[in-house]
Design a protein around this motif. Structure first.
Motif, PDB file in Angstrom:
ATOM      1  N   TRP A 188       9.991 -31.818  51.985  1.00  0.00           N
ATOM      2  CA  TRP A 188       8.899 -31.570  51.041  1.00  0.00           C
ATOM      3  C   TRP A 188       9.340 -30.921  49.739  1.00  0.00           C
ATOM      4  CZ3 TRP A 188       4.100 -33.398  51.498  1.00  0.00           C
ATOM      5  CH2 TRP A 188       3.718 -33.911  52.749  1.00  0.00           C
ATOM      6  N   GLN A 189      10.593 -30.527  49.656  1.00  0.00           N
ATOM      7  CA  GLN A 189      11.071 -29.789  48.489  1.00  0.00           C
ATOM      8  C   GLN A 189      10.902 -30.576  47.191  1.00  0.00           C
ATOM      9  OE1 GLN A 189      15.316 -28.822  48.426  1.00  0.00           O
ATOM     10  NE2 GLN A 189      14.758 -26.686  48.144  1.00  0.00           N
ATOM     11  N   GLY A 190      11.338 -31.844  47.216  1.00  0.00           N
ATOM     12  CA  GLY A 190      11.241 -32.660  46.005  1.00  0.00           C
ATOM     13  C   GLY A 190       9.807 -32.855  45.562  1.00  0.00           C
ATOM     14  N   ARG A 191       8.901 -33.010  46.514  1.00  0.00           N
ATOM     15  CA  ARG A 191       7.502 -33.224  46.167  1.00  0.00           C
ATOM     16  C   ARG A 191       6.897 -31.974  45.527  1.00  0.00           C
ATOM     17  NH1 ARG A 191       5.691 -36.241  51.827  1.00  0.00           N
ATOM     18  NH2 ARG A 191       7.269 -37.912  51.716  1.00  0.00           N
ATOM     19  N   VAL A 192       7.252 -30.832  46.080  1.00  0.00           N
ATOM     20  CA  VAL A 192       6.731 -29.574  45.533  1.00  0.00           C
ATOM     21  C   VAL A 192       7.260 -29.349  44.121  1.00  0.00           C
ATOM     22  CG1 VAL A 192       6.722 -27.071  45.775  1.00  0.00           C
ATOM     23  CG2 VAL A 192       6.405 -28.516  47.794  1.00  0.00           C
ATOM     24  N   VAL A 193       8.587 -29.504  43.972  1.00  0.00           N
ATOM     25  CA  VAL A 193       9.208 -29.296  42.665  1.00  0.00           C
ATOM     26  C   VAL A 193       8.688 -30.317  41.657  1.00  0.00           C
ATOM     27  CG1 VAL A 193      11.386 -29.378  41.403  1.00  0.00           C
ATOM     28  CG2 VAL A 193      11.270 -28.225  43.603  1.00  0.00           C
ATOM     29  N   GLY A 194       8.563 -31.571  42.087  1.00  0.00           N
ATOM     30  CA  GLY A 194       8.048 -32.603  41.199  1.00  0.00           C
ATOM     31  C   GLY A 194       6.632 -32.292  40.747  1.00  0.00           C
TER      32      GLY A 194
END
Length: 209
Positions: A188-194
């Motif tokens: 989920w990291q990329g989605r949160v950062v994005g």
């Protein structure tokens, strides 16, 4: 030469300003947690270079010309917003690497992060407005060359800003290394950062002059 009282006051205000989390801090922390400390540091350095460019533009008066034109202001604002949204969408749809414990895989090179940091900072007209409105408040004609005073103030702001982003990057990089050991966080990291990038872009797009 800037007098000591003015210089101390300026430095105190800038220290308080740069250590309050803002878009530059968010971008640096996001890069450090997803791609490592080196990438976070490169992002902070890119932002610092962007601040140097804004200082030069403010000193040379180009910022005043841009801010006097509604068309140019809007053009730069929307370019900056679009770029942040682009980074956000790219992060959201980027596949997470299959990291295992102790893996050192990074998703962005320091060079890419450096260039993105410069563009994100330069394409923010609010930063141009800040430099144009804030720096002159500490300039006194009786202290000598206005050009030299503005340049000195801009360099101090850039140096203190770089110091703050380095500190945030070092802290975030350590936390990011720990979080990457959790598969759920990696997913989920990329989605949160994005989403953060997209939110920053939308916020910039709707900001008024």
């Amino acid at each position: 030469m800037i007098d000591q009282t003015t210089l101390i006051t300026y430095v105190a205000i800038v220290i308080g300003f740069v250590f309050i989390p803002g878009p530059a801090t968010v971008l640096t922390v996001a890069r450090a947690t997803t791609s490592g400390t080196r990438v976070g540091l490169a992002t902070g350095l890119g932002i610092a270079v962007g601040d140097v460019i804004h200082t030069a533009l403010a000193v040379l008066g180009i910022s005043a010309i841009i801010l006097a034109s509604a068309f140019l202001f809007s053009l730069i604002k929307y370019l900056g917003a679009a770029y942040l949204v682009y980074l956000g969408i790219r992060a959201i749809f980027e596949k997470a690497p299959a990291n295992t414990a102790g893996s050192q895989s990074i998703r962005l090179t320091p060079g890419e992060a450096f260039r993105q940091g410069i563009l994100a900072e330069v394409l923010n007209p609010k930063t141009a407005m800040f430099f144009l409105a804030f720096l002159p408040q500490f300039v006194k004609p009786e202290n000598g060359s206005v050009f030299l005073q503005l340049t000195t103030l801009g360099i101090i702001l850039m140096a203190l800003g770089l110091t703050s982003t380095v500190i945030f990057a070092l802290c975030a990089g350590s936390v990011g290394g720990f979080l990457k050991r959790n598969p759920t966080v990696v997913k989920w990291q990329g989605r949160v950062v994005g989403s953060i990038y997209c939110a920053l872009g939308v916020r910039l797009a709707f900001q008024e002059r």
